[in-house]
Design a protein around this motif. Structure first.
Motif, PDB file in Angstrom:
ATOM      1  N   SER A 330     -17.716   0.817   8.479  1.00  8.79           N
ATOM      2  CA  SER A 330     -17.102   0.318   7.352  1.00  8.79           C
ATOM      3  C   SER A 330     -16.828  -1.241   6.954  1.00  8.79           C
ATOM      4  N   GLY A 331     -16.333  -2.054   8.112  1.00  7.29           N
ATOM      5  CA  GLY A 331     -15.968  -2.878   8.191  1.00  7.29           C
ATOM      6  C   GLY A 331     -14.397  -3.345   8.198  1.00  7.29           C
ATOM      7  N   VAL A 332     -13.264  -2.437   8.550  1.00  5.46           N
ATOM      8  CA  VAL A 332     -11.972  -2.631   8.165  1.00  5.46           C
ATOM      9  C   VAL A 332     -11.167  -3.456   8.770  1.00  5.46           C
ATOM     10  N   LEU A 333     -11.992  -3.194  10.056  1.00  2.00           N
ATOM     11  CA  LEU A 333     -11.397  -4.629  11.094  1.00  2.00           C
ATOM     12  C   LEU A 333     -12.165  -5.850  10.991  1.00  2.00           C
ATOM     13  N   THR A 334     -13.253  -6.056  10.141  1.00  2.00           N
ATOM     14  CA  THR A 334     -13.238  -7.549   9.577  1.00  2.00           C
ATOM     15  C   THR A 334     -12.225  -7.905   8.799  1.00  2.00           C
ATOM     16  N   GLU A 335     -12.313  -7.346   7.603  1.00  2.00           N
ATOM     17  CA  GLU A 335     -11.480  -7.648   6.333  1.00  2.00           C
ATOM     18  C   GLU A 335      -9.922  -7.989   7.745  1.00  2.00           C
ATOM     19  N   LEU A 336     -10.081  -6.789   8.188  1.00  2.00           N
ATOM     20  CA  LEU A 336      -7.898  -7.392   8.681  1.00  2.00           C
ATOM     21  C   LEU A 336      -8.567  -8.812   9.368  1.00  2.00           C
ATOM     22  N   GLU A 337      -9.372  -9.181   9.836  1.00  2.81           N
ATOM     23  CA  GLU A 337      -8.918 -10.114  10.664  1.00  2.81           C
ATOM     24  C   GLU A 337      -8.768 -11.590   9.562  1.00  2.81           C
ATOM     25  N   GLN A 338      -9.660 -10.978   8.211  1.00  2.00           N
ATOM     26  CA  GLN A 338      -9.767 -12.126   6.816  1.00  2.00           C
ATOM     27  C   GLN A 338      -8.356 -12.223   5.900  1.00  2.00           C
ATOM     28  N   GLU A 339      -7.185 -11.517   6.508  1.00  2.00           N
ATOM     29  CA  GLU A 339      -5.905 -11.459   6.190  1.00  2.00           C
ATOM     30  C   GLU A 339      -4.891 -11.787   7.326  1.00  2.00           C
ATOM     31  N   LEU A 340      -4.973 -12.121   8.692  1.00  2.00           N
ATOM     32  CA  LEU A 340      -3.927 -12.390   9.413  1.00  2.00           C
ATOM     33  C   LEU A 340      -3.722 -13.622   9.027  1.00  2.00           C
ATOM     34  N   HIS A 341      -4.570 -15.016   8.056  1.00  6.66           N
ATOM     35  CA  HIS A 341      -2.863 -15.238   7.880  1.00  6.66           C
ATOM     36  C   HIS A 341      -1.329 -15.259   6.601  1.00  6.66           C
ATOM     37  N   LYS A 342      -2.080 -14.005   5.938  1.00  2.00           N
ATOM     38  CA  LYS A 342      -0.917 -13.065   4.848  1.00  2.00           C
ATOM     39  C   LYS A 342       0.545 -13.636   5.742  1.00  2.00           C
ATOM     40  N   ARG A 343       1.476 -13.873   5.512  1.00  2.00           N
ATOM     41  CA  ARG A 343       3.035 -13.103   5.354  1.00  2.00           C
ATOM     42  C   ARG A 343       3.841 -11.980   5.087  1.00  2.00           C
ATOM     43  N   PRO A 344       4.078 -11.723   5.579  1.00  2.00           N
ATOM     44  CA  PRO A 344       4.565  -9.683   5.457  1.00  2.00           C
ATOM     45  C   PRO A 344       5.508 -10.489   4.475  1.00  2.00           C
ATOM     46  N   GLN A 345       5.508  -9.111   3.548  1.00  2.00           N
ATOM     47  CA  GLN A 345       6.364  -8.751   2.449  1.00  2.00           C
ATOM     48  C   GLN A 345       6.705  -7.665   2.247  1.00  2.00           C
ATOM     49  N   TRP A 346       8.367  -7.956   1.796  1.00  2.00           N
ATOM     50  CA  TRP A 346       9.121  -6.337   1.730  1.00  2.00           C
ATOM     51  C   TRP A 346       9.838  -5.982   0.119  1.00  2.00           C
ATOM     52  N   THR A 347       9.700  -5.108   0.115  1.00  2.00           N
ATOM     53  CA  THR A 347      10.200  -4.302  -1.047  1.00  2.00           C
ATOM     54  C   THR A 347      11.499  -3.219  -1.206  1.00  2.00           C
ATOM     55  N   CYS A 348      12.115  -3.961  -1.652  1.00  2.00           N
ATOM     56  CA  CYS A 348      13.947  -3.175  -1.828  1.00  2.00           C
ATOM     57  C   CYS A 348      13.887  -2.039  -3.182  1.00  2.00           C
ATOM     58  N   ILE A 349      14.457  -1.319  -2.502  1.00  2.00           N
ATOM     59  CA  ILE A 349      14.189  -0.105  -3.405  1.00  2.00           C
ATOM     60  C   ILE A 349      14.449  -0.422  -5.097  1.00  2.00           C
ATOM     61  N   VAL A 350      15.367  -0.862  -4.898  1.00  2.00           N
ATOM     62  CA  VAL A 350      15.762  -1.702  -6.272  1.00  2.00           C
ATOM     63  C   VAL A 350      14.632  -2.066  -7.401  1.00  2.00           C
ATOM     64  N   LYS A 351      14.036  -3.092  -7.030  1.00  2.00           N
ATOM     65  CA  LYS A 351      12.378  -2.932  -7.734  1.00  2.00           C
ATOM     66  C   LYS A 351      12.560  -1.606  -8.306  1.00  2.00           C
ATOM     67  N   MET A 352      12.807  -0.413  -8.106  1.00  2.00           N
ATOM     68  CA  MET A 352      11.965   0.909  -8.515  1.00  2.00           C
ATOM     69  C   MET A 352      12.117   0.814  -9.899  1.00  2.00           C
ATOM     70  N   MET A 353      13.971   0.007 -10.392  1.00  2.00           N
ATOM     71  CA  MET A 353      13.703   0.451 -11.790  1.00  2.00           C
ATOM     72  C   MET A 353      12.783  -0.278 -12.575  1.00  2.00           C
ATOM     73  N   SER A 354      11.911  -1.688 -12.080  1.00  2.00           N
ATOM     74  CA  SER A 354      10.836  -2.080 -13.236  1.00  2.00           C
ATOM     75  C   SER A 354      10.482  -1.446 -13.509  1.00  2.00           C
ATOM     76  N   THR A 355      10.075  -0.263 -12.887  1.00  2.00           N
ATOM     77  CA  THR A 355       8.737   0.562 -12.930  1.00  2.00           C
ATOM     78  C   THR A 355       9.293   1.841 -14.540  1.00  2.00           C
ATOM     79  N   ARG A 356       8.143   2.728 -14.751  1.00  2.00           N
ATOM     80  CA  ARG A 356       7.831   2.811 -15.958  1.00  2.00           C
ATOM     81  C   ARG A 356       7.913   4.332 -15.953  1.00  2.00           C
TER      82      ARG A 356
END
Length: 636
Positions: A330-356
């Motif tokens: 499937s290529g999941v591990l290959t795609e994961l190797e290409q994404e290793l440089h990205k930094r973690p991102q967190w989301t707070c529950i407060v951002k729920m209010m910006s959704t529709r």
């Protein structure tokens, strides 16, 4: 057609840019569809971890129903009255809800009876002899004589565990989204042991209530983290069944509590309630090895872009499930190797209010959870016989409620399998509303318009109908509560699943909080309380139609996934497309009518201009509509 394709590909757009090819769809965001199947699906490793989430459910059931024994109201006899009265006795009516009991009821030599709230002569006693009927020989109430003027302290002690749980669900849910499920689980276990054991060594009721608050806080974090981990480990076809097993184990803890309390009776060198508290908390020591044997949620790691930790965990899971990742197509591990440089991102529950749509779904489920647990207390109180006296080691009401909980779990499995999450939730909410309205209205009609002369038969029928509707209402409201929590866990995105589930569980805590509040006010305003929740059930029935159906669907991972997780339309997709196409008209060449024109002339010119702006092809396709509009314009 085939010869025309190269010409179309070589044709250069007017803006001078060459069209780009569609990018290959990413695999990592599709955890249920790509990542987990490539790791062996719901394999041996995932099943072992799910079993580890079931074991603490039994211990959580012990703690959640411990109030019924630690704070049970005793029978009492006044040994040394302050006034000229003698031989005052007190007997508590049956418990209204699990873990709660009304205030002390006093009786004395035929002079009358009332509740010991410190306002009458019945509490004018210098020395009491208190006897428990719930399996223990001594508990918190008998230890510090929390009767009459001090009876309100019992209700505060009941508040403390529930209020601590409410704050725990809110705070620990947000922490689970920021720091991960595993840290919240381990911290909750450690502090649960600390505060739980400290409760057993309380020197007064104030210390007891304070420590129970923190115990409830940690208990909430433990229950929430286990619930989220269990959901995120399973594929769509396994989620509900694995959750229901945990629900059965929690009910098992409720059923076993009277036996555990009986084993702690008459313990040497220690009060019974202290031994019971230690016995309830001690099994959580078995969860200390979870620090090493229970990993972080792979779904949370991928959703928050912790790709380096995800790679090591995926290799570990593949090895446990005996999957060779080197030949994985499937290529999941290959795609994961290409994404290793990205930094973690967190989301707070407060951002729920910006959704529709997402915030509306969560609010609807919060109201459902609050209503389900709130009205459950109303049905439970109506089911109890106020004239019955408790007998030693006989917990008829307690086991009745536990039996209803078992029946609810048994009925939920086939009901949800046939009707789905939304259909099952809607069905049980309708049953709850009918049981509540019939109990409030039908019983009054029986007493007002029929059997006015035969009061004995009227009271008997009222009592039987009340018990029948109460059992049905308790059954359906308990199902509503369970499904609301599970529904929220399925439709909330992984990045904020802890916070969203914490909101719904906190709403459930507010619903359970109504029971000790009503007891504190000596059940005053009970009828209005029931009417308000009955109206809430009608509101919930309407709002439930807005929810999506998550059965068989992959869990949403990001806020964008949760926003697209909407209710299916009633129209067929082709019909909906035609409906939208008919309303897609070009009004770009329609100009404002000059102000100096008269009302009739201005309307005629505007209609003629709109008709002239319609393309010829559209006019041919919808000739009848254009002719109709032309006639209307000429008529104006």
């Amino acid at each position: 057609m085939a010869a025309g394709r190269p010409e179309a590909q070589d044709r250069t757009p007017e803006n001078g840019f060459t069209p780009l090819e569609h990018p290959t769809p990413r695999l990592l965001p599709h955890i249920d569809g790509s990542v987990l199947p490539s790791l062996g699906g719901f394999g041996k490793h995932q099943k072992q971890l799910v079993v580890l989430t079931w074991i603490p459910a039994l211990f959580i059931g012990f703690s959640q129903f411990s109030d019924y024994f630690l704070l049970a109201q005793p029978n009492g006899t006044c040994v040394q009255p302050l006034a000229n009265e003698s031989n005052w006795t007190a007997a508590s009516p049956p418990v209204a809800v699990a873990g709660g009991a009304p205030a002390l009821q006093l009786k004395g030599n035929g002079t009358g009876e009332g509740y010991g709230d410190g306002s009458g002569l019945l509490c004018a006693c210098k020395e009491w002899r208190l006897e428990l009927q719930t399996g223990l020989s001594q508990n918190v109430v008998t230890k510090w004589n929390l009767v009459c003027d001090s009876a309100w302290k019992v209700h505060i002690a009941k508040f403390s565990l529930l209020v601590g749980s409410i704050f725990g669900y809110l705070v620990m849910g947000v922490m689970a989204d920021w720091f991960g499920r595993h840290p919240v689980l381990i911290l909750s276990v450690l502090f649960m042991l600390v505060f739980g054991v400290s409760v057993a060594f309380s020197v007064n009721v104030t210390m007891f209530s304070t420590l129970r608050f923190f115990e409830g806080f940690c208990l909430a974090g433990l229950a929430l983290s286990l619930y989220v981990l269990r959901i995120e480990l399973c594929l769509p076809g396994w989620r509900f069944s694995m959750t229901m097993v945990a629900s059965f184990l929690m009910v098992g803890g409720q059923l076993l509590m009277p036996g555990v309390a009986a084993l702690c009776r008459n313990w040497p060198d220690r009060d019974d309630w202290q031994v019971l508290q230690i016995v309830i908390i001690s099994p959580f020591v078995l969860m200390l090895p979870y620090v090493w044997i229970f990993p972080e949620s792979l779904r949370w790691l991928l959703a928050t872009q912790h790709y380096r930790r995800s790679k090591a965990m995926m290799l570990h899971i593949a090895r446990k499930n005996q999957v060779d990742m080197t030949t994985e197509p499937s290529g999941v591990l290959t795609e994961l190797e290409q994404e290793l440089h990205k930094r973690p991102q967190w989301t707070c529950i407060v951002k729920m209010m910006s959704t529709r749509n997402l915030w509306k779904n969560i609010v609807v489920l919060c109201v459902n959870s609050l209503t389900g647990y709130g009205i459950h207390h109303c049905f439970a109180r109506s089911m109890m016989d106020p004239e019955a006296q408790p007998t030693a080691l006989c917990h008829a009401d307690y086991y009745t409620m536990a039996g209803i909980a078992v029946a609810t779990c048994l009925a939920l499995c086939p009901a949800v399998g046939l009707m789905g999450r939304r259909g099952g939730l809607l069905t049980f909410m309708i049953i709850t509303a009918l049981a509540s309205l019939l109990q409030l209205g039908l019983l009054n009609l029986i007493g007002k318009y029929s059997l006015r002369h035969d009061t004995v038969l009227r009271d008997t029928l009222n009592r039987k109908f009340s018990v029948a509707f109460s059992i049905i209402g308790m059954f359906s409201s308990h199902a509503v509560s369970i499904l609301s929590i599970f529904f929220c866990a399925e439709i909330t995105p992984t990045v904020i699943r802890g916070g969203g589930l914490g909101l719904v569980l906190a709403s459930a805590g507010f619903g359970m909080l109504t029971a000790p509040i009503m007891e504190l006010h000596n059940q005053k305003g009970y009828f209005l309380h029931h009417v308000i929740f009955a109206c809430c059930t009608l509101l919930c029935i309407i709002c439930l139609l807005l929810l999506p159906e998550p059965r068989g669907q992959p869990l949403p991972e990001s806020l964008a996934d949760g926003e697209t997780f909407t209710r299916q339309t009633l129209l067929h997709p082709g019909e909906q497309h035609l409906l939208l196409a008919k309303s897609d008209r070009d009004y770009s060449r329609v100009h404002d009518t000059p102000l100096h024109l008269s009302a009739t002339g201005g309307a005629t010119v505007a209609a003629a201009t709109a008709l002239a702006a319609v393309p010829a092809s559209y006019a041919l396709a919808t000739g009848g509509e254009v002719i109709g509009n032309s006639a209307i314009a000429n008529g104006v």
